[in-house]
Design an enzyme around this catalytic site. Sequence first.
Site, short mmCIF file in Angstrom:
data_model
loop_
_atom_site.label_atom_id
_atom_site.label_comp_id
_atom_site.label_asym_id
_atom_site.label_seq_id
_atom_site.Cartn_x
_atom_site.Cartn_y
_atom_site.Cartn_z
CB CYS A 234 -0.93 0.00 1.22
SG CYS A 234 -0.05 0.11 2.78
CB CYS B 51 4.64 -0.27 1.61
SG CYS B 51 3.63 -1.47 2.47
CB CYS C 223 46.19 -20.11 -9.28
SG CYS C 223 46.51 -18.34 -9.48
CB CYS D 269 42.39 -16.82 -11.85
SG CYS D 269 44.02 -17.06 -12.57
CG ASP E 21 6.85 -31.88 13.10
OD1 ASP E 21 6.15 -31.44 14.02
OD2 ASP E 21 6.39 -32.38 12.05
CG ASP F 244 6.43 -33.47 7.55
OD1 ASP F 244 6.22 -32.86 8.62
OD2 ASP F 244 5.65 -34.32 7.09
CG ASP G 120 7.13 -28.59 10.66
OD1 ASP G 120 6.75 -28.34 11.82
OD2 ASP G 120 6.92 -29.67 10.09
#
Length: 794
Positions: free
Chosen positions: A16, A19, A83, A86, A495, A689, A693
């Site tokens: 909005c 913001c 190397c 670089c 969990d 899972d 979580d």
Amino acid sequence: MNEIKQVTIGVTGMTCAACSSRIEKVLNRMDGVEAQVNLSTEKASIKFNDDSTQLSDVTKKIENLGYGVLTEKLDLDVYGMTCAACSSRIEKVLNRQQGIETATVNLTTEQASVEYNPELINEKSIIDKIKNIGYDAESKNDSKDKKTYKENEVKQMKIKLIVSAILSLPLILTMFVHLFNLPVPQMLMNPWFQFVLATPVQFIIGWQFYVGAYKNLKNGGANMDVLVALGTSAAYFYSLYEAIKTIGRPDYMPHLYFETSAVLITLILFGKYLEKRAKSQTTNALSSLLSLQAKEARVIRNNEEIMIPIENVAVGDILSIKPGEKIPVDGIIQKGRTAIDESMITGESIPVEKSINEEVIGSTINKNGLINMKATKVGKDTALASIVKVVEEAQGSKAPIQRLADVISGYFVPIVVGIAILTFLIWITLVDAGQFENALVAAIAVLVIACPCALGLATPTSIMVGTGKAAESGILFKGGEHLERTHQLNAIVLDKTGTITKGKPEVTDFTGDIETLKLLASAEKGSEHPLAEAIVAYTTEQDITLADVEDFDAIPGYGIRALINSENVLVGNRKLMSQNGIDTNIFDEDLSKLETEGKTAMLVAVGGVFKGIVAVADTIKENAPEAIKMLQDEGLEVIMLTGDNERTAQAIAKQVGIHNVISEVLPEEKADKIKAIQKTGKKVAMVGDGVNDAPALAIADIGIAIGTGTEVAIEAADVTILGGELLLIPKAIKISHATIKNIKQNLFWAFGYNTAGIPIAALGLLAPWVAGAAMALSSVSVVSNALRLKKVKL
């Protein structure tokens, strides 16, 4: 005069006018900044004084306010790096460019990952910037076949090495004159014969070192090529000077070092060749993942089966897969029943039974049934493509432990050149006054032995092999930093549902006869409750044919009532039985025992007579107790986090051997619980899972998602365990410990090699050709040590 710059950047997350107004106010309070933020275009127009404020300060301020700055990610293949200096040079140059948020360059994978603001810089400009400093780069989308390119590169290097070795071999024989006073053909001692042999090695085969040195010096940097070019040129041109002095002076005995320059270049090429071959082995895990994909698919179109390339399969296509064939893409079974071998994706060795409406994963193997499936994800959206992308990003990322090596590599070459000059001056003035050649030999040895290759390879090779080894086992680390942080863990929060348990209720106990079971399942068939589904599934496994239900009624809070074969069937709790005048007191002890074990127990009555008890529970995964014991043996505090009541939670915890339980936690409180544990000073991993979580996975020091869970959880996590196998969690911690130990070994030897080698060379105790051999072997030893991670037993 102060330079005023004006840029436009994309801002995300604004909802909005408040913001955009807030961002504008905060930016305008910054020193030398004028900002206008447009909500509708989601862009910020910013003027700033480049002397007092950097664009990165502005973007950081926007992000600190809780909004995002629009960026894009570009993955590049980079060619020509030799190397660590670089990769460090490219990284520094890119990170100085306006519009580039972050750039990381990996020497081992020869890749760069660039996050940039598309409003300020584009892909072509980034690639041109890399080319301007002497390297080549291509977007991975447009890139040449990397495997073929690398194979050709190794072949060309092998040809150069063979030619260089043939030309250097006669020169090596002249060393035996100097070292052991052995007789050799007089022609070999002729300075012009040595000149003819050494010149093509120096300026044709060794030209790559001059080109690399020039490009780096032109852009204000210095790498290994500078050291090699300086060292070999000093030996070559001093020898040429000595050869010229023989003209007209047949009695003059020249001091030649043609063999030093030629042998050095040959040995360095030999080391690089071995290094390239060894590095190619570090990508085997990724290559083996890519090779899993099917090449063709059998698609049903117009009622005909036709074979088409995998690239031409579209979402929605119906595919036919015969027994023994690979599943071409991700999809859902439309017809048939089979067992799928998912071991190459999930690590689970036992084939998984699949039937209609169940998901199948591309590249897994159809074991024994003919099935038709509907394609749901193809190309880069498949599970295998996602896994490959995660592994690529992890192998291309940098662990925090690498920063020290990067910083040192950036300053290393100029310091070494300084030490070489100082060595030369001390030798020619103090140690062996006036003896130019002795001073030169000592300086050359310093230049050659100090190559920073081993230092630059120490970390990325181990990260690459470690993440590859983990991926082969079904463990996906999203980046090197996550692999490093995992070894610091001392607490792990699990969990319950879907992590410790299967996440799907199953019948665990039944007392009663077959007829009662048939009526029970027939009654529950009309319910959509998960417990009812578990009972119906239980009878299906026993091939019991269900009866038709004449009438069905769900009684909330009590259970269900059904009329089957004119008999009244009741399934529910004590209250339902009591309400219908059925005495169950004699079974109270059995019910309490089942409930104490964390099971949901239901009573069954037929025709007003009590017939039995059925218990349903979300059962623990088979290997959960073993996995948890392994974690505890590693010294981790294991905690179970669940929304279940205390009694159920304790019952599950007791089964798996967990002593610390946090129960009755609301989904939105999980992240707060993780924060509370972190405040005690612990490094915490969260394993989960579900969607609920995700906040906890994000807030934890390491978030570990179970691969069978939701995409939201997997996205929020740092590590993904494919297939839901809990034993992979202690294995992930083990590979993290092994990788960090391997990195520390590499860094110790790389630092130790340079620390010991430079003083020995400066004291004149190391011939330049010996220094060259040691330098070459140091890089090979680091890569070889990293490859030992492939043999770690998980």
